[in-house]
Design a protein around this motif. Sequence first.
Motif, short mmCIF file in Angstrom:
data_model
loop_
_atom_site.label_atom_id
_atom_site.label_comp_id
_atom_site.label_asym_id
_atom_site.label_seq_id
_atom_site.Cartn_x
_atom_site.Cartn_y
_atom_site.Cartn_z
N TYR A 1 -0.05 1.68 -6.98
CA TYR A 1 0.92 2.35 -6.11
C TYR A 1 0.30 2.75 -4.77
CZ TYR A 1 4.93 2.88 -9.25
OH TYR A 1 6.04 2.66 -10.03
N LEU A 2 -0.90 3.31 -4.82
CA LEU A 2 -1.55 3.74 -3.59
C LEU A 2 -1.79 2.57 -2.64
CD1 LEU A 2 -4.09 6.40 -4.90
CD2 LEU A 2 -2.03 6.79 -3.54
N VAL A 3 -2.17 1.43 -3.19
CA VAL A 3 -2.38 0.24 -2.35
C VAL A 3 -1.07 -0.14 -1.66
CG1 VAL A 3 -2.88 -2.23 -2.39
CG2 VAL A 3 -4.34 -0.64 -3.66
N VAL A 4 0.03 -0.15 -2.40
CA VAL A 4 1.33 -0.55 -1.84
C VAL A 4 1.79 0.43 -0.76
CG1 VAL A 4 3.78 -0.87 -2.37
CG2 VAL A 4 2.04 -1.75 -3.94
N VAL A 5 1.71 1.74 -1.04
CA VAL A 5 2.19 2.74 -0.09
C VAL A 5 1.32 2.76 1.17
CG1 VAL A 5 2.59 5.20 0.29
CG2 VAL A 5 3.26 4.16 -1.87
N VAL A 6 0.01 2.67 1.00
CA VAL A 6 -0.89 2.68 2.16
C VAL A 6 -0.63 1.48 3.06
CG1 VAL A 6 -3.30 2.43 2.86
CG2 VAL A 6 -2.68 4.08 1.10
N ARG A 7 -0.40 0.31 2.48
CA ARG A 7 -0.07 -0.86 3.29
C ARG A 7 1.21 -0.64 4.09
NH1 ARG A 7 -1.17 -5.89 -0.97
NH2 ARG A 7 -3.46 -5.90 -0.79
N GLY A 8 2.22 -0.04 3.45
CA GLY A 8 3.47 0.23 4.15
C GLY A 8 3.28 1.23 5.28
N ALA A 9 2.45 2.24 5.04
CA ALA A 9 2.19 3.24 6.08
C ALA A 9 1.51 2.61 7.29
CB ALA A 9 1.33 4.36 5.51
N LYS A 10 0.53 1.76 7.06
CA LYS A 10 -0.16 1.09 8.17
C LYS A 10 0.77 0.15 8.92
CE LYS A 10 -4.84 1.33 6.23
NZ LYS A 10 -6.01 0.56 5.73
N ARG A 11 1.68 -0.51 8.19
CA ARG A 11 2.59 -1.45 8.83
C ARG A 11 3.54 -0.74 9.79
NH1 ARG A 11 3.80 -3.84 4.61
NH2 ARG A 11 5.73 -2.79 4.00
N HIS A 12 3.96 0.47 9.43
CA HIS A 12 4.92 1.19 10.27
C HIS A 12 4.25 2.26 11.15
CE1 HIS A 12 8.49 -0.63 8.49
NE2 HIS A 12 7.92 -0.49 7.31
N GLY A 13 2.93 2.30 11.13
CA GLY A 13 2.22 3.23 12.01
C GLY A 13 2.26 4.67 11.56
N ALA A 14 2.49 4.91 10.27
CA ALA A 14 2.53 6.28 9.76
C ALA A 14 1.12 6.75 9.41
CB ALA A 14 3.42 6.35 8.52
N SER A 15 0.82 7.99 9.68
CA SER A 15 -0.51 8.54 9.43
C SER A 15 -0.77 8.71 7.93
CB SER A 15 -0.66 9.90 10.12
OG SER A 15 -1.90 10.50 9.77
N LEU A 16 -2.02 8.47 7.54
CA LEU A 16 -2.42 8.64 6.14
C LEU A 16 -3.10 9.98 5.89
CD1 LEU A 16 -3.94 5.08 5.48
CD2 LEU A 16 -1.69 5.92 4.79
N ARG A 17 -3.40 10.71 6.94
CA ARG A 17 -4.14 11.95 6.80
C ARG A 17 -3.24 13.06 6.22
NH1 ARG A 17 -7.31 12.26 12.66
NH2 ARG A 17 -8.55 10.34 12.37
N PRO A 18 -3.84 13.95 5.44
CA PRO A 18 -3.04 15.08 4.93
C PRO A 18 -2.60 15.99 6.07
CG PRO A 18 -5.38 15.38 4.43
CD PRO A 18 -5.23 13.98 4.96
N ASP A 19 -1.35 16.38 6.03
CA ASP A 19 -0.79 17.26 7.04
C ASP A 19 -0.36 18.56 6.36
OD1 ASP A 19 0.46 17.76 9.78
OD2 ASP A 19 2.21 17.95 8.46
N THR A 20 -1.02 19.65 6.70
CA THR A 20 -0.78 20.92 6.02
C THR A 20 0.69 21.34 6.09
OG1 THR A 20 -3.03 21.64 6.52
CG2 THR A 20 -1.47 23.34 5.86
N ALA A 21 1.27 21.23 7.27
CA ALA A 21 2.68 21.63 7.43
C ALA A 21 3.60 20.73 6.60
CB ALA A 21 3.07 21.57 8.90
N GLY A 22 3.30 19.43 6.59
CA GLY A 22 4.12 18.50 5.83
C GLY A 22 4.01 18.73 4.33
N ILE A 23 2.79 18.98 3.86
CA ILE A 23 2.58 19.25 2.43
C ILE A 23 3.28 20.54 2.02
CG2 ILE A 23 0.84 19.81 0.69
CD1 ILE A 23 -1.10 17.99 2.23
N ARG A 24 3.19 21.56 2.91
CA ARG A 24 3.86 22.82 2.61
C ARG A 24 5.38 22.64 2.56
NH1 ARG A 24 2.52 25.44 6.85
NH2 ARG A 24 0.48 26.09 6.05
N ALA A 25 5.91 21.84 3.49
CA ALA A 25 7.36 21.60 3.52
C ALA A 25 7.81 20.85 2.26
CB ALA A 25 7.73 20.81 4.76
N SER A 26 7.00 19.88 1.80
CA SER A 26 7.33 19.15 0.58
C SER A 26 7.34 20.07 -0.62
CB SER A 26 6.30 18.02 0.36
OG SER A 26 6.40 17.04 1.38
#
Length: 445
Positions: free
Chosen positions: A212-237
């Motif tokens: 799963y991680l391989v698939v999601v990471v590939r999709g993130a790179k393809r659409h230019g989404a950051s892979l780094r943990p985001d404190t605000a985003g994690i808190r919102a989730s």
Amino acid sequence: MTQAPPTPKAARRQHDREIISLAVPAFGALVAEPLFLMVDSAIVGHLGTPQLAGLAIAAALLSTAVSVFVFLAYATTAAVARRVGAGDLKAAIRQGMDGIWLALLLGAVVVAVTLPAAPWLVELFGASDTAAPYATTYLRISSLGIPAMLVVLASTGVLRGLQDTRTPLYVAIGGFAANALLNVGLVYGAGWGIAGSAWGTVIAQCAMAAVYLVVVVRGAKRHGASLRPDTAGIRASAQAGVPLLVRTLSLRAVLMIATAVAARMGDTEVAAHQIILSLWSLMAFALDAIAIAGQAIIGRYLGADDADGARQVCRRMVQWGIVSGVALGVLLIVARPLFIPLFTGDTTVQDSLLPALLVVAISQPIAGVVFVLDGVLMGAGDGPYLAWAMLLTLAVFAPVALLVPVLGGGLTALWWAMTLMMTVRMLTLWLRSRSGRWIVTGATR
């Protein structure tokens, strides 16, 4: 020339195609968890009744430790689907990555708590002296796979929100096959007994998470989404998942109370209960396939500001849920002579589970409506209502279930109490769906 709106029949066909294209692959992925447990139950059941009773208690605790965080999948599906409906794929995947980071953090915490507390948790469940050692062994080993299980939940939510249920299907098939082979090899080939079953499941879950991680990471790179943990985003989730956490904790409390009541009836009854619960879970996940399709489709329609389309697909999915529930109930009754011997050769266990199994079959149309409407409201992000509705259901179920052994009732009476629980859920969800208050459009709720 303005295109004429589709006729009701054409709209139903369109909704059916959408539901089928997402629900059929989702079914295969959803049944992976109960199939894992069914394989474990079938293999461990032939080691002996105490081992199967120990597995029943450990599996209930393990399922609770993982399933309380099912919001990692459900909330992520709804949020990502809304972004997809609004046409913002980069933001959709970024939101999914926040969910995966949250899964890793939560998994580490749960393992740290479960490992030392395993004997106490098993004792709290009322395990017999013969079953307790097996339950503790299975729980401790299996808890090591919890972080991987939570990553699987979050990653699955990302893909569902992107309207992709095929990838989770392929991963689930591979994981199920690996789990079955590892269990047979480690339990009987290596002679590890119940510990081998636990290790087989841990290895299979870790492999699924890696894919799963391989698939999601590939999709993130393809659409230019950051892979780094985001404190605000994690808190919102995490904040978005709180109502669903309350809802899921209440549901898990129902299942834990049922297993605890069965455990106090004796090893025979709790072993029979474990088999029934495995089958009930399998059918629940089958019905939930329609609900998963609903989460993705409802979220997309609401994200695209199409409230009327959301209402129409909700009605159609309820019809699917009823028909599917009837079919599953009939199948359970007809096929029972074929699958019961696969779980246990103990005739006393078989005799104990048969009447309760018939109760489960009768209740499946109710379950069909419950799971579909649950999925619709999750897809709409209506978590607070789901939390309050499930708390009410728990308040009704708990005293009834606890009175079963006091009044001399057996396993069949306990499963009638479970049917009451499902009926209360159906009424609360139906009232909400009729009100229309769940319909809130836009990229975010």
